[in-house]
Design an enzyme around this catalytic site. Structure first.
Site, short mmCIF file in Angstrom:
data_model
loop_
_atom_site.label_atom_id
_atom_site.label_comp_id
_atom_site.label_asym_id
_atom_site.label_seq_id
_atom_site.Cartn_x
_atom_site.Cartn_y
_atom_site.Cartn_z
N ASN A 152 -9.75 -6.14 1.54
CA ASN A 152 -10.91 -5.28 1.25
C ASN A 152 -10.55 -3.89 0.72
O ASN A 152 -11.36 -3.25 0.07
CB ASN A 152 -11.80 -5.17 2.48
CG ASN A 152 -11.10 -4.51 3.65
OD1 ASN A 152 -9.90 -4.61 3.79
ND2 ASN A 152 -11.86 -3.84 4.48
N GLU A 174 -5.02 -3.28 13.27
CA GLU A 174 -6.34 -2.67 13.07
C GLU A 174 -7.24 -3.84 12.74
O GLU A 174 -7.01 -4.55 11.75
CB GLU A 174 -6.21 -1.67 11.91
CG GLU A 174 -7.09 -0.47 12.10
CD GLU A 174 -8.41 -0.69 11.44
OE1 GLU A 174 -9.39 -0.96 12.17
OE2 GLU A 174 -8.46 -0.63 10.23
N CYS A 234 -13.94 -2.61 7.65
CA CYS A 234 -13.97 -2.68 9.11
C CYS A 234 -14.77 -1.50 9.65
O CYS A 234 -15.25 -1.54 10.78
CB CYS A 234 -12.56 -2.71 9.68
SG CYS A 234 -11.62 -1.29 9.20
C1 UN1 Z 1 -12.73 3.43 5.04
O1 UN1 Z 1 -13.65 3.38 5.84
O2 UN1 Z 1 -12.82 4.07 3.98
O3 UN1 Z 1 -10.17 -2.52 6.84
C2 UN1 Z 1 -11.46 2.72 5.27
C3 UN1 Z 1 -10.90 -1.54 6.80
C4 UN1 Z 1 -10.41 -0.23 7.35
C5 UN1 Z 1 -10.37 0.83 6.34
C6 UN1 Z 1 -11.61 1.59 6.22
N1 UN1 Z 1 -9.08 -0.42 7.89
O4 UN1 Z 1 -11.99 -1.63 6.30
#
Ligand code: UN1
Length: 502
Positions: free
Chosen positions: A167, A264, A298
């Site tokens: 993503n 994460e 996320c």
């Molecule tokens: C964001 O909110 O700009 O996988 C980054 C994801 C997160 C990154 C978000 N680790 O969407």
């Protein structure tokens, strides 16, 4: 080694021949040993974005061996010299932002503007970690003995396996690879198989910037080989961003190996709109949080909690804005929301919405139906808002798509209880100008990232990023927090001979 691994880019947006994928192993660009891979455009899945051959076990062994060999020299390279390479990487990313951002949109499905912004964000991240060479990376303490001081220095951990999601095809790899390299580690990287082209671009940028051979290897491969990379005996630590199920698998396998791991994972992030909120601001931010990147973050807003007394009015405003979102080809400048990453993802999310709509207490306020026009062949979903009368699967499970579940709350207290009613705790947003509610949120909302009057997504490079509860495991990412994972301390009792009077 040659700088570029792929075909020259087409002159204009119309001439889009598929690019050629290559692995970067031990400093050379080469095809993988495995099966053919065809990377497709989610807006038009019959169109190939890039083609190549997957990496295999033998490629993995070669990459890890090269990394082990490269590590001592890279770790011994002065930090400012490593920093200069990261600086040059940032310059290459900035110079190619338009072109690679467009490829990002073509390959992943977010809008072109978001794609370009993401490449620039990756540049910012590299620049931040280039600057780490100029900041203190240790501490000095007093000793209880005369003539002695105690230094706490930081050493790199060694060979880091980085496993990254589809993503943010370039920003998330940047925020793992840049700190890893800055602090003197070497990296073997397995990007998501849906976005190999942007992975190749980042690797190209690093090579063009002068990264020595073997310091980064890129393995374009399936998930099974990614798992073997994480468990490879030549790997010292594993950093992962992606799904909760894969992340938990990695935590278990690294636990068995007593190997440091940072994951994460999921989120089910809530935005709270209280009666005192600026409704126009809140509606704009909730739409951005829920539907940018087609909800595939996320940190996306997937739950909305509205104070009862203003709920009808606010939901009316919100659903009108959502219904106005223009869904289509991410490369069309007028598009507000592109497709999800694949037809499979589209179908899974649509099934979850259909199943929800059939349950009592679930009402679709806007969207929720498959497209029956020319978008039906692409991975498009309608931006969807669903109101729930109470608890429901749509309230608990991360769908990773453009679906926002809404509940009403009696007051701020009830709203914050609903926010915390989740196994996840990545981010939350609270819209209000009531100071008491703000301080209550700061104290009580159980998340890693809290936004007051802004959307749940977003992350600046210089501050810690990561979640509470089941959203993450291990040290946080980005900013100086990255030191915790990418280095280990060595405590040095430093005494001149003849010190302490003995
Ligand atoms: C964001 O909110 O700009 O996988 C980054 C994801 C997160 C990154 C978000 N680790 O969407």
């Amino acid at each position: 080694m040659p700088h570029s691994a792929s075909d020259a880019s087409p002159a204009g947006a119309t001439a889009r021949a598929p690019r050629t994928l290559r692995q970067l192993i031990a400093g050379t660009w080469q095809p993988g040993d495995g099966a053919e891979i065809v990377d497709t455009n989610p807006a038009r899945p019959s169109e190939a974005v890039a083609v190549g051959q997957l990496a295999q076990e033998r490629d993995l062994d070669r990459a890890v061996t090269a990394a082990r060999e490269a590590f001592p020299k890279w770790a011994a390279t002065p930090h400012p010299v490593r920093g200069r390479i990261l600086h040059r990487t940032a310059d290459v990313l900035d110079a190619r932002a338009e072109q690679w951002g467009e490829e990002l949109a073509w390959e992943e499905g977010k809008t072109r503007a978001e794609g370009v912004a993401e490449v620039r964000r990756a540049a910012d991240i590299f620049r931040y970690y280039a600057g780490e060479a100029l900041r203190p990376v240790g501490a000095v303490f007093a000793s209880s003995r005369a003539g002695e001081q105690i230094q706490v220095i930081r050493r790199p951990v060694g060979v880091v396996a980085a496993v990254t999601p589809f993503n943010f095809p370039i920003a998330i790899p940047a925020w793992k690879i840049a700190p890893a390299l800055s602090y003197g580690n070497v990296v073997v990287w397995k990007p998501a198989s849906a976005v190999p082209l942007l992975a190749l671009r980042l690797a190209e940028a690093l090579v063009e910037a002068g990264l020595p051979e073997g310091v980064l290897s890129l393995l374009i491969c399936g998930g099974a080989l990614g798992g073997r990379l994480a468990e490879h005996p030549g790997v010292d630590a594993v950093t992962f961003t992606g799904s909760t199920s894969i992340g938990r698998g990695l935590i278990a396998s690294c636990g068995r190996l007593a190997r440091p791991v940072q994951t994460e994972m999921g989120g089910k992030n809530a935005a709270v709109v209280l009666a005192s909120a600026d409704h126009d601001l809140a509606a704009a931010e909730v739409v951005a949080g829920a539907f940018r990147s087609t909800g595939q973050k996320c940190t996306a807003t997937s739950r909305l909690i509205v104070e009862d007394s203003v709920a009808d009015e606010f939901l009316d405003l919100l659903t009108k804005r959502v219904a106005d979102l223009r869904v289509g080809d991410p490369l069309d400048e007028r598009t507000g929301m592109g497709p999800v990453v694949s037809l499979q993802a589209r179908d899974e999310i649509q099934r979850a919405v259909d199943a929800g709509a059939a349950r009592p207490g679930v009402e679709i306020l806007t969207g929720g139906r498959p497209y029956d026009d020319d978008r039906a062949t692409g991975a498009f979903l309608q931006p969807t808002v669903v109101e729930l009368a109470g608890d429901d699967e749509l309230w608990r499970e991360e769908l990773f798509g453009p679906v926002l579940a809404v509940r009403r709350a009696r007051d701020a207290r009830h709203a914050f209880d609903l926010v915390n009613e989740s196994e996840f705790g990545l981010s939350a947003a609270v819209f209000t100008d009531d100071f008491r509610a703000v301080s209550q949120a700061v104290d009580e909302v159980d998340v890693g990232i809290l936004h007051i009057n802004s959307e749940t997504a977003g992350a600046e490079p210089h501050v810690p990023f990561g979640g509470a509860k089941h959203s993450g495991y291990g040290p946080k990412e980005q900013g100086r927090a990255a030191l915790e994972f990418f280095t280990r301390t060595k405590t040095v009792y430093l005494r001149a001979s003849g010190g302490d009077g003995r």
